[in-house]
Design an enzyme around this catalytic site. Structure first.
Site: not given
Ligand code: GDP
Ligand code: MG
Length: 203
Positions: A56, A161, A172, A158, A16
């Protein structure tokens, strides 16, 4: 075929904008490369808002799952979530993610190998930097939290992705790469990683 045996499994990884700006492209590639996975596609792009939004939106249940997970994570820390509605919470997160992902260059990659999706997620670490464990990319190189990012109304930083499932990876990869950009080739190291009998080494 059982996933455990699927040596062709692929995962879509994005470094990212924070990972690019923090000079962590090489470190991320090194970790995925050295675990034995094969890099089969890579490009640097500045995503449009439309592309970021599509990224997303590949999982139709994303909003519900992400919102629910987030609310649980706030409560597990003894904190009150900003809202009890998972969809509302996730839609705010999605808008912030689109702003973030389209804010600068990202590096998109496809990694291939046995259990590629699970292995990449293990090396990458948990989603929230505050709780991602040391030894993972997010655990070693990030300090952000949902609390901090929500307070500042921005995406959590973070670094990476990584696809969460085979279905997600397929959608994706189609979003970030043309089929011909995902290469099909033999990596010599795959012999020591996968071959059953290793004949030929002492020839
Ligand atoms: P990943 O697969 O570990 O990246 O996580 P997810 O697919 O659940 O979420 C996608 C992205 O959304 C994450 O990498 C975070 O940047 C963001 N994200 C997910 N959950 C949260 C949350 O509860 N709060 C915030 N601020 N960002 C979140
Ligand atoms: Mg994810």
């Amino acid at each position: 075929m059982n996933n455990y045996d699927d040596k062709q499994e692929k995962s879509l990884v994005l470094v990212k904008p924070d990972g690019v700006q923090r000079a962590l492209i090489g470190e991320a590639i090194k970790r995925y490369e050295q675990c034995g996975l094969k890099l089969v596609a890579m490009k640097m792009v500045i995503p449009t808002r439309d592309q970021a939004l599509k990224h997303y939106s590949v999982d139709p249940d994303w909003a519900f799952k992400t919102g629910t997970k987030s609310i649980e994570s706030w409560k597990a820390k003894g904190l009150t979530p900003p809202t009890e509605d998972p969809i509302e919470l996730a839609e705010n997160v999605r808008k912030q993610l689109v702003d973030f992902l389209s804010s600068g260059p990202v590096v998109a990659m496809v990694w291939q190998g046995m259990n590629a999706i699970g292995v990449i997620r293990k090396i990458t670490g948990g989603t929230e930097p505050l709780t991602s464990v040391p030894g993972t990319i997010r655990g070693d190189y990030t300090i952000d939290s949902y609390r901090a990012s929500d307070t500042d109304k921005r995406a959590v930083r973070n670094i990476i992705h990584a696809s969460g499932s085979v279905e997600e990876a397929d959608k994706e990869m189609a979003l970030w790469f043309k089929p011909e950009e995902i290469l099909n080739y033999r990596l010599i190291a795959e012999e020591i990683i996968y071959d059953a009998n290793l004949d030929g080494i002492l020839e």
